[in-house]
Design a protein around this motif. Structure first.
Motif, PDB file in Angstrom:
ATOM      1  N   ASN A 117      -9.991  -4.632  -1.840  1.00  0.00           N
ATOM      2  CA  ASN A 117      -9.965  -3.267  -0.944  1.00  0.00           C
ATOM      3  C   ASN A 117     -11.477  -3.183  -0.547  1.00  0.00           C
ATOM      4  O   ASN A 117     -11.826  -2.995   0.710  1.00  0.00           O
ATOM      5  CB  ASN A 117      -9.718  -2.220  -1.767  1.00  0.00           C
TER       6      ASN A 117
ATOM      7  N   ASP B  22       0.739  -1.306   0.101  1.00  0.00           N
ATOM      8  CA  ASP B  22      -0.048   0.050   0.063  1.00  0.00           C
ATOM      9  C   ASP B  22       1.034   1.077   0.049  1.00  0.00           C
ATOM     10  O   ASP B  22       0.673   2.280  -0.573  1.00  0.00           O
ATOM     11  CB  ASP B  22      -1.032   0.009   1.343  1.00  0.00           C
TER      12      ASP B  22
ATOM     13  N   GLY C 125      -6.519   2.155   1.342  1.00  0.00           N
ATOM     14  CA  GLY C 125      -7.250   1.374   0.526  1.00  0.00           C
ATOM     15  C   GLY C 125      -8.184   1.925  -0.501  1.00  0.00           C
ATOM     16  O   GLY C 125      -8.042   1.758  -1.656  1.00  0.00           O
TER      17      GLY C 125
END
Lengths: 119, 503
Positions: free
Chosen positions: B407, B341, B470
């Motif tokens: 996600n 991420d 996310g």
């Protein structure tokens, strides 16, 4: 005499591992997932010899729990060992009168030594 | 000065006395320009003695020739009384002696009874001090004007340069009540002109009470040392909003070192301050999120080692080992995901998120993703119900699109743990929609845009783990695929995240 330890930790893996560790060292263990649950345990049961608590937790965090403990004469004297993975927790916890602060990740020997020292 | 015959001598004596004792510097010239007489006051004025300039002839003096004095002398020779405007005369230049003075002078022709000019009497008035003051005044006024002009130019240039930006300009004459500020400054202060008069008093009230001392001390210190200043402080706008501004200032001083004009800029820096705050918070959250699974791994492995040394047989049984390895792997993949991420974020920021598109049958693709995600759903006691549409072929980056769907599913699990998740695939004439519905607390109206921003989350970090990246990453991926992602939600009634892609 078996010493009783209250573990307050929201992460289930860590909580269970700490519990397993302390039981294997012949401590009596009670657990809570956050500050509010810890207060319930304190109200319902015989008081622990030490509280091992995380700081960043939902519902009632470690700082809030410590404040609540200070308000009650028979709770305020229980030694508290705080631990946290927060970047600046060591500074933030100053003034809360905790017996010790452990910065996560912390190893087993340090946990056991600290609990032994203050319980 | 025509003399009467009978009293000529008497008159001449009187004149001589008057000439010698007069406080006015005086000279007598012959009509050929020779200096005949000069009085005491004249000697004192130029700081020489008449004996030192005995050979002087005014018509041979280069300082005088062809100037207004020369013209005056010629007029006087014709019998006119002449008044000369202030002029500077330096005897050093002509006779190498004495000092230069500013003079205002009169030239009187001295005539005989026939009206013929015999001599020229010149009476001076020393105006050097008066002129010096005037020159100084002119000079200081010019200098001050130039300095003010320079500042004004800077300010104008600045105001042109920043018209599109966020910099406002202000100006104040110390000691006065009124402050001038431009439209941009007015916007920054959030001031409605009628509500906020442009005065020192209302400016002081704009400054956040906690920052007033800082602002006051910065300005007074800068004025004392005659330097410019820059100070970051908060203002409470007339609409009640608190904003961070950066104020700069500089002053012009007079010869008594008092500021006569102050001006400067004001810029809204709230976004910058907040970006720093957000970054600090992110670092703190990232540290917490990465260290928590590390803590488990460390405890777990140390426990394992301890038990093995103790010779306990229990931890060595296959099932126990399998369980432990599973937890280890789960935590390792959590750490890995967090790092991914963070890497994606920096790639997005650098515009380097790469897409490799391929033709995919979307319905099957979604089903595969859901199947792969099943174990995670079951581990928190939830289950997925899904309804897919007929096959539809699409050009997408399958890896990145899976990231988006995962996600959304991860979010649904985080907020709606233990409850069912509904996934629906709908095909319209020009787009395909993926709907992910959870039965969590829902997203408040005011949060629905914000949650797609970087480092944002619907609830505080204490409640739910993760970096808050996310949905931001998901949105960037969807944007690259010319699609849309948004949330439809009722507070308390669960959330439906919608991913719409054109095909």
């Amino acid at each position: 005499m078996t010493k009783k330890i209250l573990i307050v930790e929201d992460d289930i893996s860590i909580r269970e591992l700490l519990e397993e560790l302390l039981i294997s060292e012949a401590y009596e263990v009670v657990t809570a997932a956050h500050g509010e649950e810890a207060l319930e345990v304190l109200r319902a049961q015989e008081l622990p010899h030490l509280i091992l608590m995380d700081l960043m937790m939902p519902v009632l965090d470690g700082y809030g729990l410590r404040k609540e403990l200070m308000k009650h004469s028979n709770w305020s004297s229980i030694p508290v060992v705080a631990m946290s993975a927060e970047a600046n927790a060591a500074e933030k916890i100053r003034g809360y009168g905790v017996a010790a602060f452990l910065s996560k990740p912390v190893d087993i020997d340090t946990i056991l030594r600290t609990i032994e020292q203050f319980s | 000065m025509p003399f009467k015959k009978e009293s000529q001598l008497e008159y001449q004596n009187l004149f001589k006395a008057f000439f010698e004792q007069s406080a006015f510097p005086m000279q007598i010239f012959g009509i050929n320009g020779d200096l005949l007489e000069g009085n005491r006051a004249w000697e004192i004025m130029f700081q020489f003695s008449k004996h030192e300039v005995i050979e002087y002839n005014v018509f041979r003096d280069d300082q005088i020739l062809n100037g207004p004095i020369h013209q005056g002398l010629l007029k006087a020779l014709k019998g006119e009384t002449v008044e000369l405007e202030a002029f500077y005369y330096d005897p050093q230049k002509s006779v190498n002696i004495g000092r230069g003075r500013w003079l205002e002078s009169w030239i009187y022709p001295v005539m005989d009874q026939n009206g013929n000019v015999q001599q020229l009497a010149v009476i001076h008035q020393d105006v050097t001090e008066k002129m010096a003051t005037q020159v100084a005044l002119v000079k200081s006024a010019t200098e001050r004007k130039a300095a003010e002009e320079k500042l004004r130019l800077i300010s104008e240039r600045l105001s042109l340069a920043v018209k599109a930006g966020k910099i406002g300009v202000w100006e104040w004459i110390p000691g006065t009540e009124e402050i001038q500020w431009d439209e941009t400054a007015e916007k920054i202060y959030g001031a409605i002109p009628k509500l906020l008069p442009k005065t020192v008093k209302s400016f002081n009230e704009l400054v956040h009470p906690d920052d007033r001392d800082l602002v006051y001390l910065t300005i007074t210190d800068a004025l004392r040392h005659q330097k410019s200043y820059r100070v970051d402080h908060r203002v409470i706008r007339t609409d009640g909003a608190i904003r961070w501004v950066q104020m700069t200032g500089v002053a012009v001083y007079n010869n008594k070192n008092s500021p006569t004009l102050m001006m400067g800029t004001v810029m809204d820096i709230t976004d910058r301050i907040e970006a720093v705050k957000t970054r600090d918070e992110f670092v703190s959250i990232a540290s917490h999120e990465l260290k928590t699974p590390l803590q488990t791994l460390i405890l777990q492995n140390q426990m394992r080692k301890r038990n093995m040394i103790k010779g306990a047989t229990d931890p060595l049984c296959a099932k126990k080992i399998e369980q432990m390895v599973d937890t280890d792997l789960r935590h390792l993949s959590r750490i890995n995901r967090l790092i991914d991420d963070m890497l994606d974020i920096s790639k997005i920021r650098a515009g380097k998120l790469n897409f490799i598109k391929e033709e995919v049958e979307f319905s099957t693709f979604i089903k595969d993703v859901l199947d792969r995600f099943k174990p995670q759903v079951e581990s928190v006691g939830s289950y997925i119900r899904y309804q897919l549409c007929r096959p539809v072929k699409m050009e997408i980056d399958a890896y990145r699109m899976e990231q988006v769907i995962v996600n959304l599913l991860t979010n649904a699990l985080k907020y709606g743990a233990g409850k069912p998740i509904n996934v629906e695939l709908i095909k319209t004439s020009n787009e395909v929609k993926v709907l992910v519905h959870d039965e969590g607390p829902g997203v408040k109206e005011e949060d629905r845009m914000r949650i797609f921003e970087r480092y944002e989350r619907a609830v505080s970090s204490r409640e739910v783990s993760g970096l808050g990246l996310g949905l931001y990453i998901a949105k960037q991926i969807v944007k690259e695929n010319k699609g849309q992602i948004y949330v439809d939600s009722r507070e308390g009634g669960g959330s439906t995240f919608v991913l719409a892609l054109p095909y």
